[in-house]
Scaffold this active site. Structure first.
Site, PDB file in Angstrom:
ATOM      1  N   GLN A  45       0.850  -1.195   0.000  1.00 58.55           N
ATOM      2  CA  GLN A  45       0.000   0.000   0.000  1.00 58.55           C
ATOM      3  C   GLN A  45       0.880   1.237   0.000  1.00 58.55           C
ATOM      4  O   GLN A  45       0.391   2.360  -0.112  1.00 58.55           O
ATOM      5  CB  GLN A  45      -0.873   0.021   1.263  1.00 58.55           C
ATOM      6  CG  GLN A  45      -1.843  -1.147   1.356  1.00 58.55           C
ATOM      7  CD  GLN A  45      -2.460  -1.226   2.744  1.00 58.55           C
ATOM      8  OE1 GLN A  45      -3.443  -0.578   3.034  1.00 58.55           O
ATOM      9  NE2 GLN A  45      -1.865  -2.026   3.616  1.00 58.55           N
ATOM     10  N   VAL A  76       3.612   4.059  -1.141  1.00 59.39           N
ATOM     11  CA  VAL A  76       3.970   4.708  -2.396  1.00 59.39           C
ATOM     12  C   VAL A  76       5.475   4.959  -2.471  1.00 59.39           C
ATOM     13  O   VAL A  76       5.980   5.436  -3.488  1.00 59.39           O
ATOM     14  CB  VAL A  76       3.179   6.027  -2.581  1.00 59.39           C
ATOM     15  CG1 VAL A  76       1.689   5.739  -2.731  1.00 59.39           C
ATOM     16  CG2 VAL A  76       3.418   7.011  -1.441  1.00 59.39           C
ATOM     17  N   HIS A 135      -1.477   1.450  -4.296  1.00 56.65           N
ATOM     18  CA  HIS A 135      -1.856   2.844  -4.063  1.00 56.65           C
ATOM     19  C   HIS A 135      -0.977   3.817  -4.858  1.00 56.65           C
ATOM     20  O   HIS A 135      -0.919   5.006  -4.542  1.00 56.65           O
ATOM     21  CB  HIS A 135      -1.797   3.179  -2.565  1.00 56.65           C
ATOM     22  CG  HIS A 135      -2.902   2.535  -1.771  1.00 56.65           C
ATOM     23  ND1 HIS A 135      -2.907   2.470  -0.398  1.00 56.65           N
ATOM     24  CD2 HIS A 135      -4.052   1.922  -2.170  1.00 56.65           C
ATOM     25  CE1 HIS A 135      -4.016   1.841   0.015  1.00 56.65           C
ATOM     26  NE2 HIS A 135      -4.711   1.496  -1.045  1.00 56.65           N
ATOM     27  N   CYS A 143       0.103  12.914 -16.401  1.00 57.29           N
ATOM     28  CA  CYS A 143      -0.775  13.973 -16.906  1.00 57.29           C
ATOM     29  C   CYS A 143      -2.218  13.451 -16.881  1.00 57.29           C
ATOM     30  O   CYS A 143      -2.512  12.447 -17.521  1.00 57.29           O
ATOM     31  CB  CYS A 143      -0.361  14.351 -18.327  1.00 57.29           C
ATOM     32  SG  CYS A 143      -1.546  15.497 -19.067  1.00 57.29           S
ATOM     33  N   CYS A 164       0.956  18.318 -23.435  1.00 53.27           N
ATOM     34  CA  CYS A 164      -0.311  19.049 -23.602  1.00 53.27           C
ATOM     35  C   CYS A 164      -0.477  20.220 -22.638  1.00 53.27           C
ATOM     36  O   CYS A 164      -1.559  20.784 -22.554  1.00 53.27           O
ATOM     37  CB  CYS A 164      -1.487  18.085 -23.500  1.00 53.27           C
ATOM     38  SG  CYS A 164      -1.627  17.302 -21.908  1.00 53.27           S
ATOM     39  N   GLU A 170       1.581  -3.049  16.966  1.00 52.08           N
ATOM     40  CA  GLU A 170       0.480  -3.018  17.934  1.00 52.08           C
ATOM     41  C   GLU A 170      -0.463  -4.179  17.637  1.00 52.08           C
ATOM     42  O   GLU A 170      -0.454  -4.711  16.523  1.00 52.08           O
ATOM     43  CB  GLU A 170      -0.281  -1.691  17.819  1.00 52.08           C
ATOM     44  CG  GLU A 170      -0.855  -1.515  16.431  1.00 52.08           C
ATOM     45  CD  GLU A 170      -1.626  -0.227  16.203  1.00 52.08           C
ATOM     46  OE1 GLU A 170      -1.706   0.592  17.119  1.00 52.08           O
ATOM     47  OE2 GLU A 170      -2.140  -0.072  15.085  1.00 52.08           O
TER      48      GLU A 170
HETATM   49  P1  OAD Z   1      -1.218   3.116   8.973  1.00 49.30           P
HETATM   50  O1  OAD Z   1      -0.469   4.330   9.363  1.00 49.30           O
HETATM   51  O2  OAD Z   1      -2.694   3.174   9.023  1.00 49.30           O
HETATM   52  O3  OAD Z   1      -0.762   1.899   9.877  1.00 49.30           O
HETATM   53  C1  OAD Z   1       0.576   1.578  10.067  1.00 49.30           C
HETATM   54  C2  OAD Z   1       0.651   0.332  10.926  1.00 49.30           C
HETATM   55  O4  OAD Z   1       2.000  -0.025  11.049  1.00 49.30           O
HETATM   56  C3  OAD Z   1       0.081   0.499  12.345  1.00 49.30           C
HETATM   57  O5  OAD Z   1      -0.788  -0.574  12.641  1.00 49.30           O
HETATM   58  C4  OAD Z   1       1.342   0.458  13.223  1.00 49.30           C
HETATM   59  O6  OAD Z   1       1.124  -0.168  14.469  1.00 49.30           O
HETATM   60  C5  OAD Z   1       2.279  -0.382  12.385  1.00 49.30           C
HETATM   61  N1  OAD Z   1       3.706  -0.147  12.609  1.00 49.30           N
HETATM   62  C6  OAD Z   1       4.336   1.029  12.877  1.00 49.30           C
HETATM   63  N2  OAD Z   1       5.660   0.861  12.969  1.00 49.30           N
HETATM   64  C7  OAD Z   1       5.893  -0.453  12.757  1.00 49.30           C
HETATM   65  C8  OAD Z   1       7.062  -1.260  12.697  1.00 49.30           C
HETATM   66  N3  OAD Z   1       8.284  -0.733  12.893  1.00 49.30           N
HETATM   67  N4  OAD Z   1       6.922  -2.568  12.466  1.00 49.30           N
HETATM   68  C9  OAD Z   1       5.688  -3.120  12.270  1.00 49.30           C
HETATM   69  N5  OAD Z   1       4.557  -2.415  12.299  1.00 49.30           N
HETATM   70  C10 OAD Z   1       4.644  -1.103  12.530  1.00 49.30           C
HETATM   71  O7  OAD Z   1      -0.683   2.715   7.525  1.00 49.30           O
HETATM   72  P2  OAD Z   1      -1.339   1.743   6.436  1.00 49.30           P
HETATM   73  O8  OAD Z   1      -2.106   0.662   7.088  1.00 49.30           O
HETATM   74  O9  OAD Z   1      -0.286   1.388   5.488  1.00 49.30           O
HETATM   75  O10 OAD Z   1      -3.584   5.227   1.615  1.00 49.30           O
HETATM   76  O11 OAD Z   1      -2.358   2.743   5.747  1.00 49.30           O
HETATM   77  C11 OAD Z   1      -3.127   2.302   4.690  1.00 49.30           C
HETATM   78  C12 OAD Z   1      -3.405   3.425   3.741  1.00 49.30           C
HETATM   79  O12 OAD Z   1      -3.965   4.546   4.465  1.00 49.30           O
HETATM   80  C13 OAD Z   1      -2.177   4.022   3.105  1.00 49.30           C
HETATM   81  O13 OAD Z   1      -1.721   3.288   1.982  1.00 49.30           O
HETATM   82  C14 OAD Z   1      -2.654   5.379   2.706  1.00 49.30           C
HETATM   83  C15 OAD Z   1      -3.334   5.763   3.985  1.00 49.30           C
HETATM   84  O14 OAD Z   1      -4.287   6.755   3.919  1.00 49.30           O
HETATM   85  C16 OAD Z   1      -3.605   6.101   0.625  1.00 49.30           C
HETATM   86  O15 OAD Z   1      -2.885   7.074   0.611  1.00 49.30           O
HETATM   87  C17 OAD Z   1      -4.608   5.771  -0.455  1.00 49.30           C
END
Ligand code: OAD
Length: 238
Positions: A92, A94, A110, A118, A140, A203
């Site tokens: 997920q 980028v 994502h 563009c 463009c 967590e």
């Molecule tokens: P989150 O910020 O929601 O969650 C990150 C997770 O990683 C949490 O559950 C933390 O506990 C865990 N975490 C933090 N440090 C860690 C470590 N060192 N080892 C293991 N786990 C750890 O991020 P995502 O779940 O990736 O979407 O978020 C999903 C999507 O929400 C993203 O791709 C983005 C965001 O809005 C878009 O931009 C479309």
């Protein structure tokens, strides 16, 4: 006890895998969404309203990511993936830290912050080749946008992802909070099709899985994957 070989594995990563490389997660302490409102920086409407502001936000993140290095968690995934062409990485994120760790064919559902495109003619650009502060299309003359999926938009490669899910016998989730769909339900799909699930997170998210490891990915993954690799299989209770 069930022993599953190290193939047909679906790995899903989230922001937690890059946290130890110094890149902020989205939620929780220090999370990006504590300091910014999603609707101000991560929606098509926000971009249409004020593209300069959006680009300022993204250039700051791009510069941070360009200076960042993969951590031991990224390298551990690279080691596991090198075992079989039937181990797939869907992220997920980028950022390009999986690629910097040497993994090819990362599925960026994502999008990819290191490219822009563009909206009119769809031409893609590397962010190293676009002009600041407001990048324009050379073909463009439209304003380019970051090649990332915003809220209200559909993630990329979903057909491929669902196809891989149907073929997976092990589903591994690393560092994702499970707040954003459809990624948040991939494990349920995999499970309903008979896969075993493994979660690694800093967590306890309360998500049910066959195996759960609590802690930092950069510490857990090298030990866990080396154990699996030396045995040649992953062991589940049932
Ligand atoms: P989150 O910020 O929601 O969650 C990150 C997770 O990683 C949490 O559950 C933390 O506990 C865990 N975490 C933090 N440090 C860690 C470590 N060192 N080892 C293991 N786990 C750890 O991020 P995502 O779940 O990736 O979407 O978020 C999903 C999507 O929400 C993203 O791709 C983005 C965001 O809005 C878009 O931009 C479309």
């Amino acid at each position: 006890m069930i022993k599953l070989p190290l193939k047909n594995i679906f790995i899903l990563t989230g922001a937690g895998i890059s946290a130890e490389s110094g890149i902020a997660t989205f939620r929780g302490t220090g999370g990006l969404w504590n300091n910014y409102r999603i609707e101000d920086v991560a929606t098509p409407a926000a971009f249409n309203k004020n593209p300069s502001l959006i680009w300022e936000f993204y250039f700051e993140r791009i510069d941070k990511i360009r200076k960042s290095k993969p951590n031991d968690g990224h390298y551990a995934i690279k080691k596991l993936i090198s075992l079989s062409k039937n181990i797939h990485l869907i992220t997920q994120n980028v950022d390009d830290l999986h690629e910097k760790a040497g993994i090819k064919n990362v599925i960026h559902m994502h999008g990819d912050i290191m490219t822009a495109f563009c909206p009119k003619c769809k031409k893609k650009y590397s962010v190293t080749r676009i002009k600041r502060p407001l990048p324009m299309c050379k073909q463009c003359d439209s304003i380019l946008r970051p090649n990332v999926v915003w809220f209200g938009e559909k993630p990329i490669y979903l057909e491929k992802i669902y196809n891989l899910l149907t073929k997976s016998s092990v589903f591994i989730s690393i560092g994702t909070s499970g707040n954003v769909y459809p990624a948040a339900e991939f494990h349920l799909i995999a499970k309903s099709l008979g896969a075993r699930t493994v979660f690694i997170n800093l967590e306890d998210t309360g998500i049910q899985s066959d195996l759960f490891f609590l802690g930092k990915a950069g510490i857990i993954l090298p030990q866990l994957f080396d154990k699996w690799i030396s045995k040649g299989y992953i062991e589940f209770n049932k």
